[in-house]
Each structure stands twice: as structure tokens, then as C-alpha cells.
Scaffold this motif. Structure first.
Motif, PDB file in Angstrom:
ATOM      1  N   ASP A 148      -2.137 -10.418  -4.845  1.00  0.00           N
ATOM      2  CA  ASP A 148      -1.980 -11.706  -5.698  1.00  0.00           C
ATOM      3  C   ASP A 148      -0.783 -12.468  -4.832  1.00  0.00           C
ATOM      4  OD1 ASP A 148      -3.344 -11.490  -8.149  1.00  0.00           O
ATOM      5  OD2 ASP A 148      -1.926  -9.906  -8.930  1.00  0.00           O
ATOM      6  N   ALA A 195      -9.788 -10.268  -2.108  1.00  0.00           N
ATOM      7  CA  ALA A 195      -9.760  -9.454  -1.106  1.00  0.00           C
ATOM      8  C   ALA A 195     -10.644  -9.614   0.183  1.00  0.00           C
ATOM      9  CB  ALA A 195     -10.125  -8.100  -1.537  1.00  0.00           C
ATOM     10  N   ILE A 205      -4.233  -9.299   6.235  1.00  0.00           N
ATOM     11  CA  ILE A 205      -3.341  -8.184   5.694  1.00  0.00           C
ATOM     12  C   ILE A 205      -3.402  -7.101   6.910  1.00  0.00           C
ATOM     13  CG2 ILE A 205      -2.596  -6.083   4.108  1.00  0.00           C
ATOM     14  CD1 ILE A 205      -3.629  -8.147   1.991  1.00  0.00           C
ATOM     15  N   THR A 248       1.089  -0.766   3.650  1.00  0.00           N
ATOM     16  CA  THR A 248       1.220  -0.764   2.627  1.00  0.00           C
ATOM     17  C   THR A 248       0.200   0.366   1.799  1.00  0.00           C
ATOM     18  OG1 THR A 248       0.790  -1.658   0.175  1.00  0.00           O
ATOM     19  CG2 THR A 248      -0.224  -2.714   2.275  1.00  0.00           C
ATOM     20  N   PRO A 249       0.717   1.145   0.818  1.00  0.00           N
ATOM     21  CA  PRO A 249      -0.623   2.269   0.467  1.00  0.00           C
ATOM     22  C   PRO A 249      -1.853   1.636   0.035  1.00  0.00           C
ATOM     23  CG  PRO A 249       1.454   2.287  -0.900  1.00  0.00           C
ATOM     24  CD  PRO A 249       1.883   1.170   0.295  1.00  0.00           C
ATOM     25  N   ASN A 307      -3.660  -2.468  -1.526  1.00  0.00           N
ATOM     26  CA  ASN A 307      -3.610  -3.829  -1.794  1.00  0.00           C
ATOM     27  C   ASN A 307      -2.775  -4.130  -3.291  1.00  0.00           C
ATOM     28  OD1 ASN A 307      -4.364  -4.764   0.469  1.00  0.00           O
ATOM     29  ND2 ASN A 307      -6.482  -5.472  -0.350  1.00  0.00           N
ATOM     30  N   TYR A 308      -2.690  -2.935  -4.055  1.00  0.00           N
ATOM     31  CA  TYR A 308      -2.204  -3.134  -5.440  1.00  0.00           C
ATOM     32  C   TYR A 308      -0.874  -2.678  -5.473  1.00  0.00           C
ATOM     33  CZ  TYR A 308      -6.969  -4.280  -6.718  1.00  0.00           C
ATOM     34  OH  TYR A 308      -8.454  -4.882  -6.726  1.00  0.00           O
ATOM     35  N   GLN A 309      -0.274  -2.459  -4.240  1.00  0.00           N
ATOM     36  CA  GLN A 309       1.094  -1.841  -4.305  1.00  0.00           C
ATOM     37  C   GLN A 309       1.978  -3.277  -4.744  1.00  0.00           C
ATOM     38  OE1 GLN A 309       3.453   0.186  -4.853  1.00  0.00           O
ATOM     39  NE2 GLN A 309       3.822   1.119  -2.879  1.00  0.00           N
ATOM     40  N   LEU A 310       3.188  -3.167  -5.559  1.00  0.00           N
ATOM     41  CA  LEU A 310       3.899  -4.337  -5.730  1.00  0.00           C
ATOM     42  C   LEU A 310       4.732  -4.529  -4.432  1.00  0.00           C
ATOM     43  CD1 LEU A 310       5.395  -3.340  -9.116  1.00  0.00           C
ATOM     44  CD2 LEU A 310       3.507  -4.951  -8.592  1.00  0.00           C
TER      45      LEU A 310
END
Lengths: 502, 328
Positions: free
Chosen positions: A355, A378, A385, A392-393, A395-398
Motif C-alpha cells: 500500500d 503488485a 521493490i 521484507t518478508p 509485500n504484506y509486512q507493515l
């Protein structure tokens, strides 16, 4: 007898999922300035938090003046004369300098009221000791950033600090202000017998004032309390990042020298800028240099329509235009602004990577009825990215769970995804580790080579001189001069300083 | 890159669903008549309205604000509709559209004032609550409209699915799906959420935050009017006191549903279906306690306690945000 006023032996500290410190050791000699170095996430903050009693180590020992001690909370640390000055200001802005200094120990009249005369007298003593010419009755919010920093140190000393921890004290100071700070630090070490732990990303400063160095890498000691005389910049960098520093090739050639994409003519703003002229060519990097408070960020915010331009012309691609909001800047003129304050103005910490990276492109990629799916997003931003090697683990990581360097990469990535022609980059590497910093420098040059025009705001002189094609110097919301950058550090920096001090 | 959507089991909604089921089991064993056709039908009508009220508040909480005037807007819309149908004899469908328009307009006023003055919506909507309600009382002289078209009131008493469920519930559930779609799958929905989460960052990323905030208030007014329409068909009349003094009877359910459902009070994170489940839970609880002959005041007491607990949960949620999807 013991020459170490503070020693940590083989400290371990784990947080859920991470080992923050792994057998880390640290020895602070009495009356020395000790540099604590390491990339973001190397464990510096954890070590500092153990020293200040915020965290307790899982195992390992802590000695103060040769005696083993346990610190259960920050108050314990204060009792032992350990004081920390954070990057964030801890002064109360609406209180006076004197009130802030005496806050933990307010003098009272016999009737139990606060004795303001006594505050003035007592705080004056500490300010004088630091050669600070500030009236204790001044309200903190009226001070410059540099003076606030010095007041914090004075406050720490007033708590009878014998061990002072400074976390990136110069990140918002100009070179001159930093220089003054260093003179003071040397003075308090010499006169008051204070020992200092100094955290900084700027190696020049470390070599300037520090006696010993401890480097952490991935929670382990890369070196422990090494005498700085045994090290040089190369060695130090190798210790920090585990390999040699890549020096950015700086001498860029601009192809078409005259292809003006953006020009400001005699611009005035509601924030107080006047007589601003600026010319930006395609594929050019121009630097805006100046002291904190010179109005650089503010000028750029007026340019993108966040604040108003009241007079003068803004010319984009040869046409006179009005930009009344960042939305217009982005959608109509393809101008993007990467904020210096990524946590407040750059990113949405409670939202995820996807996001945050795509916020600038939703309008571009929507289909009928405004339909935008995660898959479409995506598709659009994944490549950026990955190109920026964001760790980042998923794409949904905060965003709040990413490290500072990776957060900064995301705030850059979202503007790459937007496909801007003009990119304003504000202090891109403040608080960023060396590896990411070098990476971002290369990226900026690559972007410019590929046709993006860049306005770079930076208070980091070496960064400015290695990246910018020409450097505009600002002072008091006005342009005070232009320096053509031939990448000769000494010559260019002295020219810049001249413009600042005339 | 592995795109793992977090397991449903770990979500707030799953927890709520479990709670709802637990309460259903408890109440159907310890009370008489909880599972009776009459009670389930009555429940479905109340739930429908509470969901709608919850959604209306949720979209303003999204901005980090709140809408105290929600009940007043609802009553104004209902009275306006009553006047249109009874006095002006405007047909039902146009009347409904006019009511929705009225709600949206009153919401727009809230949003416009909030954005232009920069005053917190708490103060703005506290003032407009009083203004709207006072104005409405003045114009209607506090008289109800009781002779509404039969077709309109029939809808509120109609029974579906073997006479168990009110069609009102279908309207609310459908609204949930529409809102879910908007917030999850459209650019405008994503912008609303981004603006609520961090206005500064959203603005600098090219989103007109002011416009988004006004949209949220308009949407709140719209949904408030929709709730009022449902309520009017249910009671068969438009009455000035249908939502209590100044419309304040709506406030408790309005906050309970979204906050229990996982909408962050500081803005920028919401859960449409969480709000729905929150409304269901609260209504079940109230209904069950009534059937157990617990007094009205005790029920209020419990609801207050639940709101406080939900707010506590909201605080912890802010610190330990583990959920990875922003709309669910």
C-alpha cells in the motif's frame, strides 16, 4: 585503580525473532570520547538501552567503576550518573531553558512554591560552564536546533552525569554548529571528567573527536574499544559493513546542457521566501544547501503546492503554470517530493509495503469504477521493490516493522513507481547506514542519467558535493549564491561556506 | 515473493464470530424464546439498523474523527422523508433518494466545517447535532408523520426465509458488501484509508486529504439516512424522538460496533465485516439480557463496560498491530 568507568562483558539480548546482541562487549575509559558505530540494526540502540537501564541483558555482566551492578530501570542508571541525549528532543518547548534544565530538581521557596530566581541562578551556572550564551528565561521553542541540542547536554550535566551518551547529536546541525559542539564536548571531558559515548553515522566526526571505537555488526563486536589511532576510514568501514566502501563515481557529464524543465523566476511565497530564482535542466541534479532553517524544505513545499507561492513565475517545460496542490504537482506536472521526515510525512507506518509503495499510482492504474486489486498493484510496483532490494518478508509486512534503511527505500520506491520527471529529494540519507546510503547515492545518479531531473536537499556536505551538478546556497529564505560543482571537495565546500557566512 | 494472506483464524473477525456463536449457544439454552421465530425476526430488524449505524460511524472514525451528529442527521432525514411522503405526496422511491440526499448534505456540512476550520470533528459535530436537531424540531413542531405510504411501512414488517428474517437485514448486509468492495478494491477507498492513517504523508503523495475527509462525512450522513429509512419502515412512522433526545440514543451502538469490530480510533484502519459482527454481538447481548429479565439500566451498564473494554483493546491493537490487511 580501574581505568574503565563502564564496562559490559559478553552481553546477550534477544527479542522475539531477533538476536539483537550476541556476546557484545564494550569498555569506556574514564575521560575519553568513545565512538559506538554500526549500521542500522547492528545493535547500537540495544546496547545503549542496556547501559541506560531501559532493557536488561539476558546474560552478560555490567560494571560501573569496576563494580558489577544491575540496572533495573532508567532511574538506576541516572543514580550512577549515566545520562543519554537522544536524537529526538526531550525538552518541553513551551517552558523556559532554566525550567527545562532544573525540571528534575526544581528549587522551592519556603512556602513550597517554585523559586524562579533560584532557577535562573542555578541554570545559568550550567550554561556558563558550557560557554552557552543563552538567557535561562528564554523559551525553548525560540532556540535554534543547535542550541536546543546544547541545552539537552547541559541538562544531562546538571543531573551530575559522569557518563554521557550522545545518539547522533549532529544529525540536524550544520558543520559550523557541529564544530562548536565538538569544542564543548572536548571541554567537558577535560574539565568535568565526563566520559562520552558518541553514536554517529558520520565518520569524519568520529575521527575528529573520538579516542576509542567500538563497532557492532549484526549484534557482535567487529572491534572492541580499539584505539582510533590504529584505524583509518577504510578499515573502519570494512569493520562496519564487512567489505570495502564503494566510492560513488561523481563526475557526471550532462548531455544537453540547456534543456530547462523547471524554472522559478523572482518567486515570493507566503512563508517568506523572496527573490527566488532557480533553473533545473533535464537530467540535472541541483543541490540546495543551507543551514537548518534556511527555508529549503519550505521552498520545495511551496513549489509542489502544499503552501502558496504569492508572486513570481513557475515555469514547467517552458509554460507558466500554477501548482496548487501536491496532487496537481504529481498528476499534471509529474513532480514528486521525497520527504526528509519519512515517518511523519513519507510513509504510513500502520499500512503494509504494498500500500505504501503504490499510494502514488492508484489513480494511474485504476480500471472501470475505480477498480484496483492487490494483484494489479503488485504488478505495478513489485519490480521497484525488488530493484531497490527492500528487505521484507513479504509485500504484506507493515512498514513499521522494517528497518530505517528499508523504510527509506520504500519512500523512494513509491516515487519511482509514479514515474516522475522532476524528483525533489529531501535529506535522503539522514540516519541511514553506510551501505544503504551508498546505494541511494548510486540510485540518484542513475535516475538522473536516465532523464529524471533532481533537486537534492542535503545538509551532508560530502553527499552534496559528490552528487550535485550545481549547488544553490540558501540563507534566510533567499538564494545567496550558486556554486558550479567541480567535485573538488575543499574548493567547493569553502565556496559554499563563504555564501553562507556573507 | 510469497503472498501469504494471514490465516482467517488469527483475525479479529474470527474471534468475534466465535463470541457470537458462544452467546447464541448460551442464550438459547438458558432463556426461553431466544430461538423463537418471533425473537429471531425482531433481532434481525434491530441488527440491521445497528449495523447501518455502526457503518455510518466507522467511515468517520476512519479519518480519526467522529460524528456525534449521526443520530440528529438520521432523525432529520427521517422527518424530511416523512414530510415528502405525507405532505408533498412524493412517491416512495424519489422520497428515499431525497432522504439520502438530505443525509449526505448534512454530512457534507460537517465535513466542510471540519476541514475548513481544522477544528476537531468532536466539537463541530457536537454543535451541528444541536443545530440540526433544533432546526428539525422547529420546522416540524415536534409532530410525527404517521400516515406514511403502506408500501413503505410494509417493507419494515415483511418477513423472509420462512418468516425468520427481515428484509432490512438484507439491505444492511448488502451495504456491507458494497463498502467492503469500495475500501478494498477501489482507488478512492484506498485513498480514504491512506488519508485517515497519515494525512501529511497522504497529502504529499498526491491525495487531496481534505476532499477525502469530506467524502467520509458525506458517506456517514448517507449511511445515517439509510439507517433512518430502515428505522422508519420498521416503526411505520417518522417520529422526532425515534433516536432519543438529540439523536443520542444512536451513539452507543454507533461506537460499539466499529470499535469492537477492529476499526482503529486514531484512523487509517477499518473492518467492514468486523463492524457488522460487532453490531450483531451487541444486539445479541442486549436481547439475551432482556430475555433474562435483566433491567434496562443494567444493560446500559454492561454496554458501557463493553465499550471501555473495546477501547482498551483498540489501544493494544495500536501498539501490537499484527494484522496485515487493512480492510477486511
Amino acid at each position: 585503580m580501574n581505568e574503565f568507568c563502564l564496562e559490559i562483558r559478553s552481553a546477550n539480548k534477544s527479542f522475539p525473532g531477533v538476536k539483537a546482541l550476541d556476546q557484545a562487549s564494550f569498555r569506556l575509559r574514564k575521560g575519553s570520547i568513545h565512538a559506538l558505530l554500526g549500521e542500522n540494526g547492528a545493535g547500537k540502540s540495544t546496547l545503549i538501552k542496556i547501559i541506560t537501564g531501559v532493557h536488561k541483558q539476558d546474560s552478560g555482566k555490567l560494571f560501573i567503576n569496576g563494580k558489577e551492578e544491575t540496572l533495573n530501570n532508567p532511574n538506576d542508571a541516572t543514580k550512577f550518573g549515566i545520562s543519554v541525549v537522544h536524537q529526538e528532543r526531550n525538552l518541553i518547548r513551551r517552558f523556559s531553558v532554566g525550567e527545562n534544565l532544573m525540571l528534575n530538581n526544581l528549587p522551592k521557596t519556603p512556602l513550597g512554591l517554585i523559586d524562579y530566581d533560584e532557577i535562573t541562578i542555578k541554570s545559568k551556572k550550567w550554561l556558563e560552564m558550557m560557554d552557552l550564551d543563552i538567557d535561562p528565561k528564554t523559551v525553548v521553542s525560540e532556540l535554534t536546533v543547535a542550541k536546543m541540542q546544547l541545552c539537552e547536554i547541559a541538562k544531562a550535566l546538571s543531573l551530575k552525569a559522569k557518563i554521557l551518551l550522545l545518539d547522533e547529536p549532529t544529525s540536524s546541525l550544520s558543520p559550523q554548529e557541529s564544530e562548536n559542539l565538538f569544542t564543548l564536548l572536548k571541554k567537558i571531558v577535560r574539565d568535568e571528567g565526563v566520559s562520552i559515548v558518541f553514536v554517529s553515522h558520520k565518520l569524519e566526526e568520529v575521527f575528529n573527536i573520538c579516542d576509542d571505537v567500538t563497532v557492532l555488526r549484526d549484534g557482535e563486536n567487529a572491534c572492541t574499544s580499539e584505539d582510533i589511532k590504529n584505524l583509518d576510514r577504510q578499515k573502519l568501514v570494512r569493520l562496519m559493513i564487512g567489505r570495502d566502501e564503494q566510492i560513488v563515481k561523481s563526475a557526471r557529464k550532462i548531455k544537453n546542457a540547456k534543456d530547462t524543465i523547471l524554472a522559478l523566476r523572482n518567486v515570493k511565497t507566503e512563508l517568506g521566501h523572496r527573490n527566488i530564482d532557480l533553473e533545473l535542466n533535464r537530467s540535472e541534479i541541483i543541490g540546495l544547501y543551507g543551514l537548518v532553517g534556511a527555508g529549503r524544505t519550505e521552498l520545495m513545499k511551496c513549489l509542489i503546492g502544499q503552501d502558496k507561492i504569492t508572486d513570481g513565475d513557475v515555469i514547467v517545460n517552458g509554460k507558466k503554470v500554477t501548482i496548487n496542490s501536491p496532487k496537481t504537482a504529481l498528476e499534471k506536472f509529474k513532480i514528486g517530493y521525497i520527504s526528509e521526515d519519512r515517518k511523519k510525512e513519507g510513509l504510513i507506518l500502520i499500512h503494509n509495503v504494498l500500500d505504501n509503495t503504490s499510494i502514488t499510482v492508484w489513480s494511474q492504474i485504476r480500471k472501470a469504477f475505480g477498480f484496483v486489486s492487490d494483484g494489479m498493484i503488485a504488478n505495478k510496483v513489485d519490480s521497484y521493490i525488488r530493484q531497490l532490494e527492500v528487505k521484507t518478508p513479504s509485500n504484506y509486512q507493515l512498514i513499521s516493522n522494517l528497518s530505517g534503511g528499508n523504510q527509506q527505500k520504500i519512500s523512494v520506491a513509491k516515487w519511482l513507481a509514479a514515474g516522475t520527471d522532476i524528483l525533489i529529494i529531501d535529506e535522503p540519507t539522514v540516519g541511514i547506514d553506510i551501505k544503504t546510503k551508498a546505494y541511494l547515492h548510486e540510485l540518484i545518479i542513475k535516475l538522473a542519467d536516465n532523464g529524471t531531473s533532481i533537486i537534492l536537499i542535503s545538509s551532508d556536505m560530502p553527499e552534496m558535493i559528490s552528487l550535485a551538478d550545481k549547488i544553490l546556497v540558501m540563507k534566510d529564505f533567499q538564494m545567496s549564491g550558486i556554486v558550479e560543482n567541480d567535485h573538488d571537495y575543499d574548493a567547493v565546500s569553502s565556496k559554499i561556506m563563504e555564501f553562507i557566512h556573507t | 515473493m510469497n503472498k501469504k494472506i494471514p490465516n482467517f483464524i488469527f483475525t479479529n473477525q474470527f474471534g468475534l464470530l466465535c463470541l457470537v456463536l458462544i452467546f447464541i449457544v448460551i442464550f438459547s439454552t438458558v432463556t426461553d424464546g431466544f430461538t423463537s421465530r418471533f425473537n429471531i425476526f425482531a433481532l434481525s430488524r434491530v441488527i440491521a439498523i445497528d449495523i447501518m449505524i455502526g457503518l455510518a460511524m466507522m467511515v468517520v472514525i476512519l479519518t480519526g474523527g467522529l460524528n456525534l451528529a449521526l443520530g440528529a442527521i438520521g432523525v432529520c432525514a427521517a422527518m424530511f422523508g416523512g414530510w415528502c411522503m405525507e405532505v408533498l405526496e412524493i412517491p416512495i422511491i424519489p422520497s428515499i433518494l431525497l432522504m439520502l440526499g438530505m443525509g449526505s448534505f448534512l454530512g457534507w456540512i460537517n465535513g466542510f466545517i471540519t476541514v475548513k476550520t481544522g477544528v476537531h470533528s468532536f466539537i463541530v459535530t457536537l454543535a451541528t447535532m444541536s443545530i440540526y436537531f433544533g432546526f428539525m424540531t422547529m420546522l416540524t413542531e415536534a409532530e410525527a408523520f404517521r400516515r406514511l405510504p403502506e408500501l413503505f411501512t410494509d417493507f419494515g414488517s415483511a418477513k423472509l426465509f420462512n418468516k425468520y428474517i427481515s428484509p432490512l437485514l438484507l439491505v444492511s448486509v448488502a451495504t456491507c458488501f458494497v463498502l467492503f468492495y469500495v475500501f478494498r478494491f477501489t482507488d478512492i477507498g484506498r485513498k480514504l484509508i491512506a488519508a485517515g492513517a497519515n494525512p501529511e504523508a497522504a497529502e504529499l503523495s498526491g491525495i487531496s486529504v481534505n476532499r477525502m475527509f469530506i467524502y467520509c462525512h458525506v458517506l456517514s450522513g448517507f449511511l445515517g439516512a439509510l439507517a433512518a429509512i430502515l428505522l422508519t419502515t420498521r416503526i411505520g412512522a417518522a417520529i422526532p424522538s425515534m433516536a432519543g433526545q438529540l439523536g443520542m440514543d444512536w451513539l452507543l451502538p454507533a461506537f460499539l460496533a466499529p470499535v469492537i469490530g477492529g476499526t482503529l480510533l486514531s484512523g487509517g484502519k477499518l473492518s467492514v465485516f468486523g463492524t457488522m459482527l460487532g453490531a450483531v454481538l451487541v444486539t445479541l447481548l442486549t436481547n439475551g439480557l432482556y430475555l433474562l429479565d435483566v433491567g434496562e439500566f443494567w444493560i446500559r451498564f454492561f454496554l458501557g463496560i463493553i465499550l471501555l473494554m473495546a477501547v482498551l483493546l483498540d489501544r493494544t491493537r495500536e501498539y501490537f498491530t499484527l494484522r496485515k490487511v487493512i480492510v477486511s
